[in-house]
Design a protein around this motif. Structure first.
Motif, PDB file in Angstrom:
ATOM      1  N   THR A 138       3.616  -4.363  -6.295  1.00 23.56           N
ATOM      2  CA  THR A 138       3.656  -3.044  -5.666  1.00 23.56           C
ATOM      3  C   THR A 138       4.460  -3.058  -4.375  1.00 23.56           C
ATOM      4  O   THR A 138       5.286  -2.167  -4.130  1.00 23.56           O
ATOM      5  N   LEU A 139       4.238  -4.064  -3.541  1.00 24.38           N
ATOM      6  CA  LEU A 139       4.884  -4.094  -2.232  1.00 24.38           C
ATOM      7  C   LEU A 139       6.335  -4.549  -2.291  1.00 24.38           C
ATOM      8  O   LEU A 139       7.200  -4.006  -1.580  1.00 24.38           O
ATOM      9  N   PHE A 140       6.619  -5.559  -3.124  1.00 25.67           N
ATOM     10  CA  PHE A 140       7.933  -6.187  -3.074  1.00 25.67           C
ATOM     11  C   PHE A 140       8.620  -6.286  -4.433  1.00 25.67           C
ATOM     12  O   PHE A 140       9.663  -6.930  -4.538  1.00 25.67           O
ATOM     13  N   ASP A 141       8.032  -5.674  -5.452  1.00 28.41           N
ATOM     14  CA  ASP A 141       8.556  -5.779  -6.815  1.00 28.41           C
ATOM     15  C   ASP A 141       8.774  -7.252  -7.173  1.00 28.41           C
ATOM     16  O   ASP A 141       9.819  -7.639  -7.690  1.00 28.41           O
ATOM     17  N   GLU A 142       7.734  -8.054  -6.912  1.00 25.78           N
ATOM     18  CA  GLU A 142       7.855  -9.505  -7.036  1.00 25.78           C
ATOM     19  C   GLU A 142       6.667 -10.061  -7.822  1.00 25.78           C
ATOM     20  O   GLU A 142       5.520  -9.725  -7.555  1.00 25.78           O
ATOM     21  N   LEU A 143       6.970 -10.925  -8.802  1.00 29.13           N
ATOM     22  CA  LEU A 143       5.941 -11.638  -9.556  1.00 29.13           C
ATOM     23  C   LEU A 143       6.289 -13.128  -9.521  1.00 29.13           C
ATOM     24  O   LEU A 143       7.143 -13.588 -10.270  1.00 29.13           O
ATOM     25  N   LEU A 183      -4.286 -11.668 -11.442  1.00 33.57           N
ATOM     26  CA  LEU A 183      -3.582 -10.430 -11.802  1.00 33.57           C
ATOM     27  C   LEU A 183      -3.659  -9.410 -10.677  1.00 33.57           C
ATOM     28  O   LEU A 183      -2.668  -8.721 -10.378  1.00 33.57           O
ATOM     29  N   LEU A 184      -4.818  -9.290 -10.038  1.00 32.46           N
ATOM     30  CA  LEU A 184      -4.955  -8.349  -8.935  1.00 32.46           C
ATOM     31  C   LEU A 184      -4.069  -8.760  -7.757  1.00 32.46           C
ATOM     32  O   LEU A 184      -3.434  -7.909  -7.117  1.00 32.46           O
ATOM     33  N   ALA A 185      -4.016 -10.062  -7.476  1.00 32.93           N
ATOM     34  CA  ALA A 185      -3.155 -10.538  -6.391  1.00 32.93           C
ATOM     35  C   ALA A 185      -1.687 -10.261  -6.703  1.00 32.93           C
ATOM     36  O   ALA A 185      -0.930  -9.785  -5.845  1.00 32.93           O
ATOM     37  N   LEU A 186      -1.292 -10.532  -7.929  1.00 29.82           N
ATOM     38  CA  LEU A 186       0.102 -10.280  -8.324  1.00 29.82           C
ATOM     39  C   LEU A 186       0.416  -8.792  -8.354  1.00 29.82           C
ATOM     40  O   LEU A 186       1.560  -8.385  -8.093  1.00 29.82           O
ATOM     41  N   ALA A 187      -0.570  -7.963  -8.665  1.00 29.21           N
ATOM     42  CA  ALA A 187      -0.360  -6.514  -8.662  1.00 29.21           C
ATOM     43  C   ALA A 187       0.053  -6.029  -7.276  1.00 29.21           C
ATOM     44  O   ALA A 187       0.865  -5.101  -7.148  1.00 29.21           O
ATOM     45  N   VAL A 188      -0.485  -6.662  -6.233  1.00 30.66           N
ATOM     46  CA  VAL A 188      -0.118  -6.278  -4.870  1.00 30.66           C
ATOM     47  C   VAL A 188       1.323  -6.660  -4.559  1.00 30.66           C
ATOM     48  O   VAL A 188       2.089  -5.861  -4.021  1.00 30.66           O
ATOM     49  N   THR A 189       1.709  -7.893  -4.884  1.00 29.21           N
ATOM     50  CA  THR A 189       3.094  -8.305  -4.592  1.00 29.21           C
ATOM     51  C   THR A 189       4.090  -7.507  -5.433  1.00 29.21           C
ATOM     52  O   THR A 189       5.203  -7.225  -4.984  1.00 29.21           O
ATOM     53  N   PRO A 249     -13.982   2.680   1.791  1.00 27.51           N
ATOM     54  CA  PRO A 249     -12.612   2.706   2.319  1.00 27.51           C
ATOM     55  C   PRO A 249     -11.757   3.852   1.775  1.00 27.51           C
ATOM     56  O   PRO A 249     -10.811   4.298   2.440  1.00 27.51           O
ATOM     57  N   LEU A 250     -12.079   4.353   0.591  1.00 24.22           N
ATOM     58  CA  LEU A 250     -11.298   5.451   0.022  1.00 24.22           C
ATOM     59  C   LEU A 250     -11.366   6.705   0.883  1.00 24.22           C
ATOM     60  O   LEU A 250     -10.452   7.540   0.850  1.00 24.22           O
ATOM     61  N   LEU A 251     -12.437   6.852   1.649  1.00 25.34           N
ATOM     62  CA  LEU A 251     -12.626   8.061   2.440  1.00 25.34           C
ATOM     63  C   LEU A 251     -11.595   8.203   3.553  1.00 25.34           C
ATOM     64  O   LEU A 251     -11.282   9.321   3.971  1.00 25.34           O
ATOM     65  N   THR A 252     -11.066   7.084   4.037  1.00 26.22           N
ATOM     66  CA  THR A 252     -10.146   7.131   5.178  1.00 26.22           C
ATOM     67  C   THR A 252      -8.701   6.791   4.803  1.00 26.22           C
ATOM     68  O   THR A 252      -7.818   6.856   5.659  1.00 26.22           O
ATOM     69  N   MET A 253      -8.462   6.418   3.554  1.00 24.29           N
ATOM     70  CA  MET A 253      -7.104   6.041   3.162  1.00 24.29           C
ATOM     71  C   MET A 253      -6.193   7.267   3.079  1.00 24.29           C
ATOM     72  O   MET A 253      -6.654   8.386   2.838  1.00 24.29           O
ATOM     73  N   LYS A 254      -4.911   7.033   3.275  1.00 24.57           N
ATOM     74  CA  LYS A 254      -3.936   8.119   3.366  1.00 24.57           C
ATOM     75  C   LYS A 254      -3.101   8.233   2.090  1.00 24.57           C
ATOM     76  O   LYS A 254      -3.080   7.326   1.250  1.00 24.57           O
ATOM     77  N   GLU A 255      -2.396   9.322   1.990  1.00 23.59           N
ATOM     78  CA  GLU A 255      -1.509   9.549   0.851  1.00 23.59           C
ATOM     79  C   GLU A 255      -0.454   8.445   0.785  1.00 23.59           C
ATOM     80  O   GLU A 255       0.122   8.062   1.807  1.00 23.59           O
ATOM     81  N   GLY A 256      -0.225   7.917  -0.407  1.00 22.83           N
ATOM     82  CA  GLY A 256       0.756   6.847  -0.593  1.00 22.83           C
ATOM     83  C   GLY A 256       0.174   5.466  -0.501  1.00 22.83           C
ATOM     84  O   GLY A 256       0.846   4.486  -0.853  1.00 22.83           O
ATOM     85  N   GLU A 257      -1.076   5.343  -0.011  1.00 20.72           N
ATOM     86  CA  GLU A 257      -1.743   4.042   0.036  1.00 20.72           C
ATOM     87  C   GLU A 257      -2.478   3.820  -1.277  1.00 20.72           C
ATOM     88  O   GLU A 257      -3.068   4.748  -1.834  1.00 20.72           O
ATOM     89  N   MET A 258      -2.448   2.580  -1.785  1.00 19.99           N
ATOM     90  CA  MET A 258      -2.969   2.302  -3.120  1.00 19.99           C
ATOM     91  C   MET A 258      -4.345   1.654  -3.076  1.00 19.99           C
ATOM     92  O   MET A 258      -4.607   0.779  -2.248  1.00 19.99           O
ATOM     93  N   ALA A 259      -5.193   2.082  -4.008  1.00 22.47           N
ATOM     94  CA  ALA A 259      -6.489   1.448  -4.209  1.00 22.47           C
ATOM     95  C   ALA A 259      -6.616   1.074  -5.680  1.00 22.47           C
ATOM     96  O   ALA A 259      -6.388   1.902  -6.561  1.00 22.47           O
ATOM     97  N   LEU A 260      -6.952  -0.184  -5.934  1.00 24.11           N
ATOM     98  CA  LEU A 260      -7.221  -0.660  -7.293  1.00 24.11           C
ATOM     99  C   LEU A 260      -8.729  -0.729  -7.455  1.00 24.11           C
ATOM    100  O   LEU A 260      -9.401  -1.516  -6.781  1.00 24.11           O
ATOM    101  N   ILE A 261      -9.270   0.090  -8.358  1.00 23.09           N
ATOM    102  CA  ILE A 261     -10.708   0.285  -8.447  1.00 23.09           C
ATOM    103  C   ILE A 261     -11.158   0.110  -9.901  1.00 23.09           C
ATOM    104  O   ILE A 261     -10.523   0.644 -10.819  1.00 23.09           O
ATOM    105  N   PRO A 262     -12.267  -0.603 -10.148  1.00 19.78           N
ATOM    106  CA  PRO A 262     -12.779  -0.702 -11.519  1.00 19.78           C
ATOM    107  C   PRO A 262     -13.111   0.682 -12.082  1.00 19.78           C
ATOM    108  O   PRO A 262     -13.649   1.539 -11.379  1.00 19.78           O
ATOM    109  N   LYS A 263     -12.803   0.879 -13.332  1.00 16.44           N
ATOM    110  CA  LYS A 263     -13.053   2.166 -13.976  1.00 16.44           C
ATOM    111  C   LYS A 263     -14.552   2.399 -14.136  1.00 16.44           C
ATOM    112  O   LYS A 263     -15.323   1.470 -14.332  1.00 16.44           O
TER     113      LYS A 263
END
Length: 400
Positions: free
Chosen positions: A245-250, A237-243, A181-195
């Motif tokens: 990022t999107l809505f500044d909500e925990l 934590l990953l689910a909360l990381a999305v909210t 999926p990283l190949l088609t994602m655009k600038e400003g879109e976020m990917a959380l990836i294991p190091k």
């Protein structure tokens, strides 16, 4: 919407045909001769497919690259590609283990904002409401391999360990498909990836994580307010990381109200007050590793075994060397487990069946240990499914 040729008469492709009003053409390995179903779809044996008579093909995700239909197709796309133009804001979630739970957790958090979930979690994209503002899609490596056009707005990749190598061919290809999926994602879109993975070039904003502590610090999440532990804590934590990022909500209250599926570290206390844990959904190495880590504060009586498909179990046994544990082996790979136990100096009892394992543990255990069914293997050697295995486990416990 173009009417494609459909490969495989399964859940995904039948949903596409239904959305299109039927009268579609399928090619299926199980069809011995052509026939027509109740929706006027025509189903043909796979060997009758002529690529020169097809302008577009959609495959069921499970067909590997080596499948004759996939190899013959000239215009093959995935379910995701077929709905790419209709797909609203989408969050894709993948990984070796935990992707279902994370998908459910995130959908639970975003439900009041109209989010719905689908994909590998059980609902085909053809059955999702395209007017919903957010799709949360559990995405298998099979689907990702066949996808070349559709792209997520946010991509969550949980930790991966080599899996489905009979399908992908090599660990490197499995990893590449998970990162596709990283190949088609655009600038400003976020990917959380294991190091530590071999990341391709991407326009996405990539956050590489290596621990729950990193996620807590990076997204300013207070894990002490979260009721889950071990692998489920990381999912939360990953689910909360999305909210965040999107809505500044925990929303800690909402995440804590989430109920885990059955057969995922499902706890039950017997009549003598002893803890039994049903982790039957742990059908591979990494899932069992996470379960062992989650209960390592106790002596663990681990029921393990089944159809492991030749997976390298060495990392699990290296972990078990460091833990207070006794193994109770069941299933078709019992001899292999015995050899590994001897090699790593781990005590074990050969039980052959799950019922024998439960009875043996019941006679040996103490009040403070934990009996954990986390097989690191599929169930089909002795059961119809991991659910059947888990249900039987609790039935045997109840009958002690």
């Amino acid at each position: 919407m173009n009417r494609p040729t459909l490969f495989g008469y399964g859940l995904t492709t039948k949903a596409i045909a239904k959305k299109l009003g039927g009268e579609c053409i399928f090619f299926d390995d199980k069809a011995e001769k052509p026939y027509t179903d109740e929706d006027n779809n025509k189903i043909f044996p796979s060997h009758l497919f002529d690529p020169n008579e097809s302008q577009l093909e959609v495959t069921t995700p499970s067909f590997p690259p080596s499948h004759p239909l996939v190899k013959a197709a000239q215009n093959l796309i995935s379910e995701y590609d077929f709905f790419a133009k209709e797909m609203p804001f989408s969050i894709w979630i993948s990984g070796t283990n935990g992707k279902t739970t994370t998908t459910q957790m995130l959908t639970h958090l975003l439900e009041r904002r109209g989010a719905i979930s689908g994909g590998n979690i059980g609902t085909p994209l053809a059955e999702l409401d395209t007017n919903a503002p957010i799709w949360v899609l559990e995405s298998s490596s099979f689907t990702l391999h066949h996808t070349n056009v559709a792209s997520p707005n946010i991509y969550l990749l949980l930790p991966i360990t080599p899996d489905h190598l009979d399908w992908h061919g090599t660990p490197e290809q499995y990893e590449a498909d998970k990162l596709k999926p990283l190949l088609t994602m655009k600038e400003g879109e976020m990917a959380l990836i294991p190091k530590g993975l071999n990341l391709p070039e991407t326009n996405a904003f990539v956050v590489e994580y290596d621990s729950a502590e990193f996620l807590e610090n990076y997204f300013d999440i207070d894990s002490s307010k979260i009721n889950f532990k071990a692998a489920f804590l990381e999912d939360a934590l990953l689910a909360l990381a999305v909210t965040k990022t999107l809505f500044d909500e925990l929303d800690y209250d909402t995440i804590n109200s989430f109920k885990l599926d059955n057969h995922r570290q499902e706890e039950r206390i017997d009549s003598l007050g002893r803890l039994w844990v049903n982790d039957s959904k742990a059908t591979n190495l990494d899932a069992t590793i996470q379960a062992v880590k989650g209960y390592s504060d106790r002596f663990i009586r681990l029921i393990i075994g089944g159809k492991d498909k030749g997976a390298d179990l060495t990392p699990l046994f290296e972990l078990l060397e460091e833990k207070k544990v006794h193994l109770y082996t069941i299933g078709i790979n019992s001899e292999r487990l015995a050899n590994l136990s001897n090699k790593h100096n781990i005590n074990f009892t050969a039980c052959e069946t799950l019922e024998n394992a439960v009875k043996t543990i019941a006679n040996e255990r103490t009040q403070n240990d934990v009996a954990l069914l986390s097989p690191a293997a599929a169930s089909q050697d002795q059961f119809t499914s991991y659910k059947h295995r888990g249900d039987e486990f609790f039935r045997f416990v109840k009958n002690i």
